[in-house]
Scaffold this motif. Structure first.
Motif, PDB file in Angstrom:
ATOM      1  N   SER A 143       0.911  -0.509  -0.653  1.00  0.00           N
ATOM      2  CA  SER A 143       0.201  -0.112  -0.311  1.00  0.00           C
ATOM      3  C   SER A 143       0.808   1.243   0.136  1.00  0.00           C
ATOM      4  CB  SER A 143      -0.842   0.421   1.414  1.00  0.00           C
ATOM      5  OG  SER A 143      -1.166   1.092   1.356  1.00  0.00           O
ATOM      6  N   GLY A 144       0.789   2.066  -0.520  1.00  0.00           N
ATOM      7  CA  GLY A 144       0.568   3.049  -0.870  1.00  0.00           C
ATOM      8  C   GLY A 144       2.315   3.971  -1.859  1.00  0.00           C
ATOM      9  N   THR A 145       2.672   2.658  -2.536  1.00  0.00           N
ATOM     10  CA  THR A 145       3.823   2.470  -3.170  1.00  0.00           C
ATOM     11  C   THR A 145       3.835   3.409  -4.589  1.00  0.00           C
ATOM     12  OG1 THR A 145       4.894   1.250  -1.893  1.00  0.00           O
ATOM     13  CG2 THR A 145       5.530   1.056  -3.887  1.00  0.00           C
ATOM     14  N   ALA A 146       4.673   4.390  -5.286  1.00  0.00           N
ATOM     15  CA  ALA A 146       4.355   4.812  -6.236  1.00  0.00           C
ATOM     16  C   ALA A 146       4.362   4.097  -7.952  1.00  0.00           C
ATOM     17  CB  ALA A 146       5.324   6.226  -6.716  1.00  0.00           C
ATOM     18  N   ASP A 147       3.787   4.137  -8.311  1.00  0.00           N
ATOM     19  CA  ASP A 147       3.993   3.569  -9.304  1.00  0.00           C
ATOM     20  C   ASP A 147       4.989   3.273 -10.196  1.00  0.00           C
ATOM     21  OD1 ASP A 147       3.373   2.284 -12.524  1.00  0.00           O
ATOM     22  OD2 ASP A 147       1.984   4.300 -13.134  1.00  0.00           O
ATOM     23  N   PRO A 148       5.388   2.282 -10.673  1.00  0.00           N
ATOM     24  CA  PRO A 148       7.069   2.092 -10.965  1.00  0.00           C
ATOM     25  C   PRO A 148       7.651   2.633 -12.466  1.00  0.00           C
ATOM     26  CG  PRO A 148       6.233  -0.160 -10.691  1.00  0.00           C
ATOM     27  CD  PRO A 148       5.168   0.899 -10.531  1.00  0.00           C
ATOM     28  N   LEU A 149       6.562   2.666 -13.333  1.00  0.00           N
ATOM     29  CA  LEU A 149       6.249   3.303 -14.647  1.00  0.00           C
ATOM     30  C   LEU A 149       6.504   4.464 -14.727  1.00  0.00           C
ATOM     31  CD1 LEU A 149       4.112   0.365 -16.305  1.00  0.00           C
ATOM     32  CD2 LEU A 149       7.169   0.130 -15.822  1.00  0.00           C
ATOM     33  N   TYR A 150       6.213   5.396 -13.859  1.00  0.00           N
ATOM     34  CA  TYR A 150       6.648   6.788 -13.860  1.00  0.00           C
ATOM     35  C   TYR A 150       7.819   7.074 -14.451  1.00  0.00           C
ATOM     36  CZ  TYR A 150       1.886   8.979 -12.137  1.00  0.00           C
ATOM     37  OH  TYR A 150       0.673   9.124 -11.978  1.00  0.00           O
ATOM     38  N   ARG A 151       7.776   7.941 -15.604  1.00  0.00           N
ATOM     39  CA  ARG A 151       8.765   8.575 -15.798  1.00  0.00           C
ATOM     40  C   ARG A 151       9.942   8.606 -15.601  1.00  0.00           C
ATOM     41  NH1 ARG A 151      10.255  12.942 -16.827  1.00  0.00           N
ATOM     42  NH2 ARG A 151       9.196  13.966 -16.179  1.00  0.00           N
ATOM     43  N   ARG A 152      10.153   9.184 -14.711  1.00  0.00           N
ATOM     44  CA  ARG A 152      11.335   9.678 -13.830  1.00  0.00           C
ATOM     45  C   ARG A 152      12.323   8.412 -12.876  1.00  0.00           C
ATOM     46  NH1 ARG A 152      10.493  13.707  -9.636  1.00  0.00           N
ATOM     47  NH2 ARG A 152      10.649  15.192 -11.262  1.00  0.00           N
ATOM     48  N   SER A 153      10.705   7.025 -12.586  1.00  0.00           N
ATOM     49  CA  SER A 153      11.202   5.948 -11.981  1.00  0.00           C
ATOM     50  C   SER A 153      11.743   4.680 -12.699  1.00  0.00           C
ATOM     51  CB  SER A 153       9.304   5.045 -11.513  1.00  0.00           C
ATOM     52  OG  SER A 153       9.364   6.043 -10.600  1.00  0.00           O
ATOM     53  N   VAL A 154      11.554   5.222 -14.259  1.00  0.00           N
ATOM     54  CA  VAL A 154      12.297   4.362 -15.023  1.00  0.00           C
ATOM     55  C   VAL A 154      13.605   4.576 -15.843  1.00  0.00           C
ATOM     56  CG1 VAL A 154      11.670   3.535 -18.355  1.00  0.00           C
ATOM     57  CG2 VAL A 154       9.698   3.801 -16.112  1.00  0.00           C
ATOM     58  N   ARG A 155      13.775   6.072 -16.069  1.00  0.00           N
ATOM     59  CA  ARG A 155      15.260   6.383 -15.630  1.00  0.00           C
ATOM     60  C   ARG A 155      16.319   6.870 -14.906  1.00  0.00           C
ATOM     61  NH1 ARG A 155      13.606  11.793 -15.349  1.00  0.00           N
ATOM     62  NH2 ARG A 155      14.517  12.299 -13.624  1.00  0.00           N
ATOM     63  N   VAL A 156      15.541   6.875 -13.658  1.00  0.00           N
ATOM     64  CA  VAL A 156      16.103   6.420 -12.202  1.00  0.00           C
ATOM     65  C   VAL A 156      17.385   5.391 -12.406  1.00  0.00           C
ATOM     66  CG1 VAL A 156      16.481   6.664 -10.297  1.00  0.00           C
ATOM     67  CG2 VAL A 156      15.592   9.149 -11.467  1.00  0.00           C
ATOM     68  N   SER A 157      15.856   4.680 -12.565  1.00  0.00           N
ATOM     69  CA  SER A 157      16.356   2.829 -12.494  1.00  0.00           C
ATOM     70  C   SER A 157      16.968   1.921 -13.622  1.00  0.00           C
ATOM     71  CB  SER A 157      14.620   1.708 -12.393  1.00  0.00           C
ATOM     72  OG  SER A 157      14.250   2.105 -13.567  1.00  0.00           O
ATOM     73  N   MET A 158      17.132   3.577 -14.527  1.00  0.00           N
ATOM     74  CA  MET A 158      18.254   2.926 -15.818  1.00  0.00           C
ATOM     75  C   MET A 158      18.047   1.591 -17.140  1.00  0.00           C
ATOM     76  SD  MET A 158      20.379   4.508 -15.437  1.00  0.00           S
ATOM     77  CE  MET A 158      21.508   4.115 -17.181  1.00  0.00           C
ATOM     78  N   GLY A 159      16.416   2.141 -16.485  1.00  0.00           N
ATOM     79  CA  GLY A 159      15.107   0.810 -17.719  1.00  0.00           C
ATOM     80  C   GLY A 159      14.942  -0.151 -16.740  1.00  0.00           C
ATOM     81  N   HIS A 160      15.774  -0.439 -15.698  1.00  0.00           N
ATOM     82  CA  HIS A 160      15.732  -2.092 -14.893  1.00  0.00           C
ATOM     83  C   HIS A 160      14.415  -2.110 -14.344  1.00  0.00           C
ATOM     84  CE1 HIS A 160      19.368  -3.246 -15.230  1.00  0.00           C
ATOM     85  NE2 HIS A 160      19.774  -2.292 -14.248  1.00  0.00           N
TER      86      HIS A 160
END
Length: 269
Positions: A143-160
């Motif tokens: 619960s309460g966890t952000a969407d991992p597919l948001y653009r910033r998450s995708v970028r910071v994860s280096m696509g992982h």
């Protein structure tokens, strides 16, 4: 064979609608910025919609990857006007969202990360990147966890986030913890990370009384600042801490998780 890039010079051209005003329209599609992350998008299970970029960026990228989608060539000014900010990386891949992984598949894993209330997209991206780098098998979102597919998450994860399996756990703020019982039934040792001095040393939490590593481990982390809720920690088998130097109290959530991943990997050697 890759399609020949179509040159687009009008910022109002509807062919660029997938990247229009990106900061306000992040939920519709998945966007990968830059050649490295775009390459991981191409190799992922997410269906490509289009590839957009500067001529030199596109030429180099298309020499390395086969893409089955429209390709649009733009200049920097046009891209910035459409996206709403300067896209200096010069290359964007846009894909449709895909179904998240099944919980039943993730329960076959050996090491999982479980998140509660982690709402910062950069932290989400860092957690996925660290998990991928330390051989964690997947991520479960409480619960309460952000969407991992948001653009910033995708970028910071280096696509992982596009490569590592993830799924949501059912339930709201005070009920999602019941879903952890499914992990326990699947044989997981549930470990809460907390700075509490009363918690056991992290390394000790990952091995049994004989000194052998637990076969399956799920590591739980909470939001930056408040950490895991008491409800979540009560639902786990053990509370574990990372020893800290005097005068300090905690680490960034992604850093803490990375240390836990390392300790887990070390215990398995």
């Amino acid at each position: 064979m890759n399609q020949t890039p179509q040159q687009v010079t009008d910022p109002l051209d509807p062919r660029l609608d997938d990247i229009r005003d990106l900061k306000r329209n992040e939920k519709k599609h998945v966007v990968a910025e830059g050649p490295l992350v775009a390459g991981r998008m191409v190799e992922s299970r997410y269906p490509l919609r289009c590839l957009i970029g500067f001529r030199t960026k596109l030429e180099k990228f298309l020499a390395q990857y086969e893409v089955n989608c429209p390709v649009y060539e733009v200049d920097r000014a046009t891209l910035a006007e459409v996206a709403g900010y300067d896209m200096h990386r010069g290359l964007l891949a846009v894909a449709d969202r895909a179904e998240e992984s099944s919980l039943s598949d993730l329960l076959q894993a050996r090491t999982l990360l479980v998140l509660e209330g982690v709402g910062d997209h950069e932290n989400i991206g860092s957690l996925f990147r660290n998990a991928a780098g330390m051989s964690v098998d997947g991520v479960l979102l409480g619960s309460g966890t952000a969407d991992p597919l948001y653009r910033r998450s995708v970028r910071v994860s280096m696509g992982h986030v596009l490569r590592l399996p993830w799924a949501h756990l059912d339930g709201g703020f005070t009920t999602w913890q019941r879903s952890l019982e499914q992990l326990r039934e699947a044989g997981f040792r549930l470990v809460s990370l907390t700075p509490d001095d009363a918690a056991v040393h992290l390394a000790d939490a990952l091995i049994d009384d004989t000194g052998a590593p637990f076969e399956k481990v799920a590591l739980l982390v909470g939001a930056e600042g408040p950490g895991l809720t008491e409800h979540a920690m009560r639902a786990t088998d053990v509370r574990a801490r990372i020893p800290m130097a005097p005068g300090t109290d905690s680490l960034n959530v992604a850093t803490s998780a990375a240390i836990a991943f390392y300790e887990r990997a070390r215990s398995l050697r």
